[in-house]
Design a protein around this motif. Structure first.
Motif, PDB file in Angstrom:
ATOM      1  N   ALA A   1      89.503 -27.158  10.578  1.00  0.00           N
ATOM      2  CA  ALA A   1      89.736 -25.732  10.181  1.00  0.00           C
ATOM      3  C   ALA A   1      90.108 -25.345   8.571  1.00  0.00           C
ATOM      4  O   ALA A   1      89.592 -24.529   8.061  1.00  0.00           O
ATOM      5  CB  ALA A   1      90.488 -25.345  11.272  1.00  0.00           C
ATOM      6  N   PRO A   2      90.879 -26.429   8.007  1.00  0.00           N
ATOM      7  CA  PRO A   2      91.447 -26.132   6.823  1.00  0.00           C
ATOM      8  C   PRO A   2      90.210 -26.243   5.615  1.00  0.00           C
ATOM      9  O   PRO A   2      90.172 -25.495   4.873  1.00  0.00           O
ATOM     10  CB  PRO A   2      92.340 -27.249   6.340  1.00  0.00           C
TER      11      PRO A   2
ATOM     12  N   ALA B   1      87.067 -25.360   6.435  1.00  0.00           N
ATOM     13  CA  ALA B   1      86.354 -24.237   6.877  1.00  0.00           C
ATOM     14  C   ALA B   1      86.791 -23.218   5.927  1.00  0.00           C
ATOM     15  O   ALA B   1      86.258 -22.275   5.241  1.00  0.00           O
ATOM     16  CB  ALA B   1      86.225 -23.652   8.038  1.00  0.00           C
ATOM     17  N   ARG B   2      88.174 -22.962   6.071  1.00  0.00           N
ATOM     18  CA  ARG B   2      89.036 -22.090   5.289  1.00  0.00           C
ATOM     19  C   ARG B   2      88.860 -22.088   3.843  1.00  0.00           C
ATOM     20  O   ARG B   2      88.429 -20.924   3.112  1.00  0.00           O
ATOM     21  CB  ARG B   2      90.556 -22.172   5.819  1.00  0.00           C
TER      22      ARG B   2
ATOM     23  N   ARG C   1      86.207 -23.706   2.255  1.00  0.00           N
ATOM     24  CA  ARG C   1      84.974 -23.339   1.891  1.00  0.00           C
ATOM     25  C   ARG C   1      84.756 -22.019   1.671  1.00  0.00           C
ATOM     26  O   ARG C   1      83.891 -21.523   0.809  1.00  0.00           O
ATOM     27  CB  ARG C   1      84.131 -24.153   2.712  1.00  0.00           C
ATOM     28  N   LEU C   2      85.044 -21.175   2.672  1.00  0.00           N
ATOM     29  CA  LEU C   2      84.834 -19.841   2.605  1.00  0.00           C
ATOM     30  C   LEU C   2      85.594 -19.039   1.574  1.00  0.00           C
ATOM     31  O   LEU C   2      84.931 -18.336   1.001  1.00  0.00           O
ATOM     32  CB  LEU C   2      85.553 -19.260   3.858  1.00  0.00           C
ATOM     33  N   GLN C   3      86.911 -19.541   1.169  1.00  0.00           N
ATOM     34  CA  GLN C   3      87.368 -18.768   0.286  1.00  0.00           C
ATOM     35  C   GLN C   3      86.915 -19.075  -0.906  1.00  0.00           C
ATOM     36  O   GLN C   3      86.599 -17.847  -1.848  1.00  0.00           O
ATOM     37  CB  GLN C   3      88.768 -19.291   0.030  1.00  0.00           C
TER      38      GLN C   3
ATOM     39  N   LEU D   1      83.418 -19.523  -1.449  1.00  0.00           N
ATOM     40  CA  LEU D   1      81.982 -19.081  -1.374  1.00  0.00           C
ATOM     41  C   LEU D   1      82.003 -17.606  -1.678  1.00  0.00           C
ATOM     42  O   LEU D   1      81.622 -16.991  -2.286  1.00  0.00           O
ATOM     43  CB  LEU D   1      81.540 -19.506   0.070  1.00  0.00           C
ATOM     44  N   LEU D   2      83.070 -17.054  -0.836  1.00  0.00           N
ATOM     45  CA  LEU D   2      83.207 -15.484  -0.782  1.00  0.00           C
ATOM     46  C   LEU D   2      83.519 -15.088  -2.293  1.00  0.00           C
ATOM     47  O   LEU D   2      83.303 -13.897  -2.613  1.00  0.00           O
ATOM     48  CB  LEU D   2      84.270 -14.993   0.184  1.00  0.00           C
TER      49      LEU D   2
ATOM     50  N   GLU E   1      80.534 -14.883  -4.041  1.00  0.00           N
ATOM     51  CA  GLU E   1      79.703 -14.180  -3.612  1.00  0.00           C
ATOM     52  C   GLU E   1      79.929 -12.382  -3.914  1.00  0.00           C
ATOM     53  O   GLU E   1      79.209 -11.825  -4.157  1.00  0.00           O
ATOM     54  CB  GLU E   1      79.413 -14.206  -1.954  1.00  0.00           C
ATOM     55  N   ARG E   2      81.401 -12.349  -3.713  1.00  0.00           N
ATOM     56  CA  ARG E   2      81.798 -10.888  -3.989  1.00  0.00           C
ATOM     57  C   ARG E   2      81.456 -10.768  -5.676  1.00  0.00           C
ATOM     58  O   ARG E   2      81.086  -9.372  -5.903  1.00  0.00           O
ATOM     59  CB  ARG E   2      83.297 -10.769  -3.872  1.00  0.00           C
TER      60      ARG E   2
ATOM     61  N   ALA F   1      68.131 -10.203   0.254  1.00  0.00           N
ATOM     62  CA  ALA F   1      69.355  -9.519   0.415  1.00  0.00           C
ATOM     63  C   ALA F   1      70.354 -10.472   0.226  1.00  0.00           C
ATOM     64  O   ALA F   1      71.341 -10.371  -0.366  1.00  0.00           O
ATOM     65  CB  ALA F   1      69.330  -8.784   1.635  1.00  0.00           C
ATOM     66  N   ASN F   2      70.040 -11.774   0.978  1.00  0.00           N
ATOM     67  CA  ASN F   2      70.986 -12.784   0.736  1.00  0.00           C
ATOM     68  C   ASN F   2      70.645 -13.868  -0.267  1.00  0.00           C
ATOM     69  O   ASN F   2      71.700 -14.333  -0.978  1.00  0.00           O
ATOM     70  CB  ASN F   2      70.985 -13.632   2.229  1.00  0.00           C
TER      71      ASN F   2
ATOM     72  N   ILE G   1      71.173  -6.890   7.650  1.00  0.00           N
ATOM     73  CA  ILE G   1      71.797  -5.978   7.065  1.00  0.00           C
ATOM     74  C   ILE G   1      70.966  -4.868   6.447  1.00  0.00           C
ATOM     75  O   ILE G   1      70.889  -4.522   5.476  1.00  0.00           O
ATOM     76  CB  ILE G   1      72.232  -6.766   5.958  1.00  0.00           C
TER      77      ILE G   1
ATOM     78  N   VAL H   1      82.782 -20.221  10.178  1.00  0.00           N
ATOM     79  CA  VAL H   1      82.240 -19.896   8.878  1.00  0.00           C
ATOM     80  C   VAL H   1      81.243 -18.865   8.561  1.00  0.00           C
ATOM     81  O   VAL H   1      81.189 -17.952   7.891  1.00  0.00           O
ATOM     82  CB  VAL H   1      81.830 -21.195   7.906  1.00  0.00           C
TER      83      VAL H   1
ATOM     84  N   ARG I   1      80.064  -9.882   4.015  1.00  0.00           N
ATOM     85  CA  ARG I   1      78.761  -9.022   3.637  1.00  0.00           C
ATOM     86  C   ARG I   1      78.823  -7.732   4.202  1.00  0.00           C
ATOM     87  O   ARG I   1      78.627  -6.629   3.538  1.00  0.00           O
ATOM     88  CB  ARG I   1      77.724  -9.773   4.027  1.00  0.00           C
TER      89      ARG I   1
ATOM     90  N   GLY J   1      93.679 -27.404  15.138  1.00  0.00           N
ATOM     91  CA  GLY J   1      93.264 -27.407  13.867  1.00  0.00           C
ATOM     92  C   GLY J   1      91.656 -27.335  13.653  1.00  0.00           C
ATOM     93  O   GLY J   1      91.249 -27.858  12.594  1.00  0.00           O
TER      94      GLY J   1
ATOM     95  N   LEU K   1      89.134 -21.690  12.843  1.00  0.00           N
ATOM     96  CA  LEU K   1      89.611 -20.982  12.109  1.00  0.00           C
ATOM     97  C   LEU K   1      90.912 -20.351  12.881  1.00  0.00           C
ATOM     98  O   LEU K   1      90.688 -19.988  13.790  1.00  0.00           O
ATOM     99  CB  LEU K   1      88.871 -19.987  11.466  1.00  0.00           C
TER     100      LEU K   1
ATOM    101  N   ILE L   1      91.145 -14.001   5.070  1.00  0.00           N
ATOM    102  CA  ILE L   1      89.981 -14.014   4.293  1.00  0.00           C
ATOM    103  C   ILE L   1      89.287 -12.610   4.063  1.00  0.00           C
ATOM    104  O   ILE L   1      88.616 -12.087   3.072  1.00  0.00           O
ATOM    105  CB  ILE L   1      89.121 -14.987   4.721  1.00  0.00           C
TER     106      ILE L   1
END
Lengths: 87, 271
Positions: free
Chosen positions: A13-14, A16-17, A19-21, A23-24, A27-28, A67-68, B124, B146, B154, B189, B192, B200
């Motif tokens: 899980a860490p 995942a967290r 990687r998302l942070q 990546l986003l 992307e933002r 779009a993506n 979307i 994820v 998005r 663990g 998420l 997030i």
């Protein structure tokens, strides 16, 4: 054995967290810069033409803006004597 | 004037339709007048989850194209008399949805109903943006995984830019509904946690729906999970989310399913 595996295995899980942070954050920020692909295309063509003459009709540039994701495909026919011409 | 709610997610298969049915039924169980609207033109499923698939005569596209009156297309639930369904078309494609047509239909519905709950298609594109266009409130359905979190991010961006509210400079009210949550795996663990997803996406939490075989069991028999078994863990979680949607300030409880010896064996298999 199973119990041992359960406790020795690293938590996922860490990852995942994290990687998302990352990546986003990208992307933002990127969503405003839609010209990036166009800039890339121009620079790639300029870089190539420094080293060889490219005939206009032998170059195909395909750009797909989704779009993506966007894709940029540059297809150039390089003639046999391209190197000599440039030199 | 009723409230228009869009249930959306970006990613498919995370529980939009299940949640639309469960929240719609839960509100109607409270005596409120509710209509659930299927926006997934071409791939309708809300009728099936609600157990009304054999009663569909007219649909949203028929109404928009003037082939049927709104009252002809609305299907009244057999169990709850204040719950209605407006099905999507199965044979046409989403290009048949026009912005003006959708605006007309939503406008008419919000005059009659306390709640208009729009079940968005995945993706979307047109269908999804039209489903969210007239919403007052958005429920973003997310799995603790994820790809779902990324797509929700998005969608949140679209809610803040492509909706009428956003274009008028107003703030779109957004809520997170975390579905298929397994507190054991999160504790270990390997999933998420609630706080990770909240940090997030940074929108307020409407509820946490536990991973449960009761959800599949309810859809098998065509019943919203809040009607199929009012005491089941997901039903309780949806009731709690509904109270928050109505404006109550409740502390969010993280549902941990209690499993007995047999539950461990059979529960896993079904999930």
């Amino acid at each position: 054995m199973n119990l041992f595996r359960l406790f020795s295995r690293a938590q996922s899980a860490p990852a995942a967290r994290e990687r998302l942070q990352v990546l986003l954050a990208h992307e933002r920020a990127a969503s405003g810069d839609s010209d990036l692909i166009t800039k890339l295309r121009d620079e790639i063509l300029r870089a190539i033409s420094k080293h060889m003459q490219i005939a206009d009709d032998k170059v195909s540039v395909r750009m797909e803006r989704g779009a993506n994701v966007s894709t940029l495909a540059v297809d150039i026919e390089i003639p046999f004597d391209a190197g000599r011409k440039a030199a | 004037m009723g409230k228009v709610v869009v249930v959306t997610s970006g990613k498919g298969g995370v529980g939009k339709t299940t949640s639309t049915a469960a929240l719609g039924a839960a509100l109607a169980q409270n005596g409120e007048k509710v209509v659930v609207v299927d926006f997934d033109v071409g791939l309708r499923n809300l009728d099936l989850v609600m157990g009304a698939e054999r009663r569909v005569v007219y649909d949203l596209v028929n109404v928009i194209q003037g082939e049927a009156k709104l009252t002809q297309a609305l299907i009244r639930d057999k169990r709850l008399e204040t719950l209605y369904l407006l099905p999507a078309s199965q044979t046409r494609d989403k290009d048949n949805l026009t912005a003006e047509g959708v605006e007309k239909v939503i406008g008419a519905l919000r005059h009659v109903f306390d709640w208009v709950i729009c079940d968005s298609p995945a993706g979307i594109e047109r269908g999804a943006t039209l489903a969210m266009r007239h919403a007052d409130v958005a429920i973003v359905v997310t799995n603790p995984e994820v790809s779902s979190v990324r797509d929700s991010d998005r969608i949140i961006g679209l809610l803040d830019s492509k909706t009428l509210k956003a274009e008028n400079g107003e703030r779109m009210e957004k809520h997170l509904l975390l579905t298929r949550y397994d507190s054991l795996r999160a504790e270990r663990g390997d999933m998420l946690k609630v706080d990770d997803v909240l940090e997030i996406l940074s929108i307020p939490l409407l509820g946490i729906i536990p991973e449960s075989m009761d959800v599949l069991r309810a859809s098998n028999v065509g019943s919203p999970v809040t009607l199929a078994d009012e005491r089941s863990a997901p039903a309780l979680a949806y009731f709690e989310a509904t109270r928050r949607l109505r404006g109550e300030d409740l502390p969010v409880s993280i549902p941990g399913e209690r499993r007995g010896f047999f539950g461990k064996f059979f529960g896993r298999k079904a999930a």
